[in-house]
Write a protein that holds these residues in place. Sequence first.
Motif, PDB file in Angstrom:
ATOM      1  N   LEU A 401       0.811  -1.220   0.000  1.00 58.28           N
ATOM      2  CA  LEU A 401       0.000   0.000   0.000  1.00 58.28           C
ATOM      3  C   LEU A 401       0.842   1.267   0.000  1.00 58.28           C
ATOM      4  CD1 LEU A 401      -2.715  -1.088   2.582  1.00 58.28           C
ATOM      5  CD2 LEU A 401      -2.975  -0.915   0.094  1.00 58.28           C
ATOM      6  N   ALA A 402       1.823   1.333   0.883  1.00 58.86           N
ATOM      7  CA  ALA A 402       2.606   2.565   1.003  1.00 58.86           C
ATOM      8  C   ALA A 402       3.323   2.894  -0.299  1.00 58.86           C
ATOM      9  CB  ALA A 402       3.620   2.434   2.141  1.00 58.86           C
ATOM     10  N   GLU A 403       3.744   1.856  -1.020  1.00 52.02           N
ATOM     11  CA  GLU A 403       4.493   2.079  -2.254  1.00 52.02           C
ATOM     12  C   GLU A 403       3.609   2.562  -3.392  1.00 52.02           C
ATOM     13  OE1 GLU A 403       6.755   0.062   0.563  1.00 52.02           O
ATOM     14  OE2 GLU A 403       4.859  -0.657  -0.271  1.00 52.02           O
ATOM     15  N   LEU A 404       2.293   2.516  -3.210  1.00 50.79           N
ATOM     16  CA  LEU A 404       1.359   3.017  -4.221  1.00 50.79           C
ATOM     17  C   LEU A 404       0.860   4.422  -3.879  1.00 50.79           C
ATOM     18  CD1 LEU A 404      -0.706  -0.182  -5.039  1.00 50.79           C
ATOM     19  CD2 LEU A 404       0.913   1.014  -6.506  1.00 50.79           C
ATOM     20  N   THR A 405       1.595   5.100  -3.036  1.00 53.28           N
ATOM     21  CA  THR A 405       1.227   6.460  -2.666  1.00 53.28           C
ATOM     22  C   THR A 405       2.351   7.429  -2.996  1.00 53.28           C
ATOM     23  OG1 THR A 405       2.107   6.317  -0.403  1.00 53.28           O
ATOM     24  CG2 THR A 405      -0.175   5.610  -0.754  1.00 53.28           C
ATOM     25  N   SER A 406       1.975   8.684  -3.107  1.00 55.53           N
ATOM     26  CA  SER A 406       2.928   9.782  -3.156  1.00 55.53           C
ATOM     27  C   SER A 406       2.694  10.612  -1.896  1.00 55.53           C
ATOM     28  CB  SER A 406       2.705  10.604  -4.432  1.00 55.53           C
ATOM     29  OG  SER A 406       3.655  11.635  -4.526  1.00 55.53           O
ATOM     30  N   SER A 407       3.104  11.843  -1.912  1.00 58.17           N
ATOM     31  CA  SER A 407       2.856  12.699  -0.748  1.00 58.17           C
ATOM     32  C   SER A 407       2.621  14.124  -1.206  1.00 58.17           C
ATOM     33  CB  SER A 407       4.036  12.658   0.231  1.00 58.17           C
ATOM     34  OG  SER A 407       5.183  13.250  -0.347  1.00 58.17           O
ATOM     35  N   LYS A 408       2.043  14.888  -0.337  1.00 58.42           N
ATOM     36  CA  LYS A 408       1.911  16.323  -0.580  1.00 58.42           C
ATOM     37  C   LYS A 408       2.139  17.061   0.731  1.00 58.42           C
ATOM     38  CE  LYS A 408      -2.406  16.589  -2.020  1.00 58.42           C
ATOM     39  NZ  LYS A 408      -3.783  17.048  -2.367  1.00 58.42           N
ATOM     40  N   TRP A 409       2.580  18.305   0.601  1.00 53.63           N
ATOM     41  CA  TRP A 409       2.739  19.160   1.763  1.00 53.63           C
ATOM     42  C   TRP A 409       1.470  19.988   1.954  1.00 53.63           C
ATOM     43  CZ3 TRP A 409       6.605  19.123   5.261  1.00 53.63           C
ATOM     44  CH2 TRP A 409       7.786  18.461   4.923  1.00 53.63           C
ATOM     45  N   VAL A 410       0.989  20.024   3.165  1.00 53.26           N
ATOM     46  CA  VAL A 410      -0.176  20.833   3.514  1.00 53.26           C
ATOM     47  C   VAL A 410       0.247  21.833   4.595  1.00 53.26           C
ATOM     48  CG1 VAL A 410      -2.530  20.838   4.425  1.00 53.26           C
ATOM     49  CG2 VAL A 410      -1.749  18.949   2.968  1.00 53.26           C
ATOM     50  N   ALA A 411       0.006  23.095   4.320  1.00 53.16           N
ATOM     51  CA  ALA A 411       0.360  24.146   5.278  1.00 53.16           C
ATOM     52  C   ALA A 411      -0.913  24.835   5.778  1.00 53.16           C
ATOM     53  CB  ALA A 411       1.283  25.169   4.623  1.00 53.16           C
ATOM     54  N   TRP A 412      -1.051  24.912   7.107  1.00 58.34           N
ATOM     55  CA  TRP A 412      -2.191  25.602   7.719  1.00 58.34           C
ATOM     56  C   TRP A 412      -1.698  26.896   8.359  1.00 58.34           C
ATOM     57  CZ3 TRP A 412      -7.441  24.107   8.426  1.00 58.34           C
ATOM     58  CH2 TRP A 412      -7.773  22.895   7.835  1.00 58.34           C
TER      59      TRP A 412
END
Length: 421
Positions: A401-412
Motif C-alpha cells: 500500500l505505502a508504495e502506491l502512494t505519493s505525498s503532498k505538503w499541507v500548510a495551515w
Amino acid sequence: MTDDLRDEVHAAARRARVAANDLVLATRERKDAALLEMAAALRTRAPEVLDANAKDIEAGRAAGLAEGLIDRLTLTEARIGGVARGLETVAGLPDPIGEVLRGSTLPNGLELRQVRVPMGVVGMVYEARPNVTVDAAGLALKSGNAALLRGSSSAEHSNTALVAILRDALEAVGLPADAVQLLPCHDRASVTHLITARGLVDLVIPRGGAGLIDAVVRQATVPTIETGVGNVHVYVDASADLDMAQRIVLNSKTRRTSVCNAAESLLVHEAVADEFLPRIITALRQADVTIHGDERFAQDPRVVPATDEDWDTEYLSLDLAARVVESLDQAVEHIAEHGSGHTEAIVTDDVRAARTFTARVDAAAVMVNASTAFTDGAEFGMGAEIGISTQKLHARGPMGLAELTSSKWVAWGEGHVRATS
C-alpha cells in the motif's frame, strides 16, 4: 484501427481519473467494505472464474506455452481462496492515505504536514498470472488509486471474469466501477497507448518477463517502476549448517519454479564442497532438478556442464545453475555480475559473513538462513503485492500500500503572508 485503440485506452484513462477523484474522498470503511465484498464475491462466483480459466489453459497448451507459464496462468479453488484472503488481509491493514510522514510548526506559527496521497491512475501491464488482476485492483483501491489493467491475451477469459466480479463488488458498496478497468489485450499497441498516456496516467508498473519489463521501461513516457526479473542466488558459506542449507536450497528452488523469487543459481564455498555437493546433487536430482554445474559440480555425471549463458538465465523451471566459489568475496562478485537485484540468500553460522553479505550484495531483499521464497508481499505482511521493485527510486522490494502512494505538503496558517525581501 490504431487511432481507435488509442482513443479506447485514453477514454478508459479519463474514466479512471473521474473514479480516482471519487476515491480520494472515500473513507477507510467504504474501501474496506468493497475489499470484503470483492473477496466474498470471488468465493461465491469461483465456478465462473474456473470455467473461464479452463478456456485460457486449454488455449495456452494448444499454443505451446511452457509449463512454467501454464502454472502462472492456472487458477484453482485454493488459489482463488488465496487471493480472496489477500483482499481480506488488505482490508485489515491501516489506510495509508492521510498518514502524516513528518511535520512541524514553524516559529511563525505556520503548521506544516507531509501526508500520504494516492498516485491517482495506476496502469498495470502483466503476463499470464490472473491473480495479479485481483492483487493490483485490491491494493490500488485501498491506496485510493484507480487501476487500468492490461493483462496478456493468454489470460483474457480469466481476467474478464475477475474484473466483472470486482466491478460488481465496487458498485454494490457505492464506489465507482471504473476504479477497476480491463484494457484490450490482443494488440500490443494498447500497451504503447497506456505507457505513453502522460497526463492521463500517473504511474505504470510492468510485471512479467525481462522482454516486457525492458520494453515498457524504455518506451514509457509515463513514470514507471521496474519490477523484478529474478535471477536469484543461494550462497552456502564455509560455516553453513549443511542440513539447513539443503532445506533452504530445495525450498528456494522447488517450492514453485514459475515465480520470480525462485532460486536460479547455487553458489557453494569450496571449504564445504566435498561434503555438500554429493548430498545436494542427490537431493536436487530426486526433486527432478536439472543441475547446470561448473567443472567441480560436473565431476558428477548427474550434472550437465554449465555454459556462460546459464549464469544469466532465469529458468522458471526445474533447472539450476551451480558453482563452487573460493570465498565469500567471489560469491558476492558472481552475484554482482549475474544477479538481477531481486533476492539473494546466504546460509551461514558466521555473523560477520552474514553482515558482510547483507551489506555488499545489491538486491531488493537479502535473506540470511532463510528461503528466497519469503520475498513476497503477503509473507512480508502486506496482504498482497503489486510487484517486486528492483529499482532504487521511490520503491524497492515487494510493493504494498505505502508504495502506491505519493505525498503532498499541507500548510495551515492564520492569515500568514511572507515578508517581502
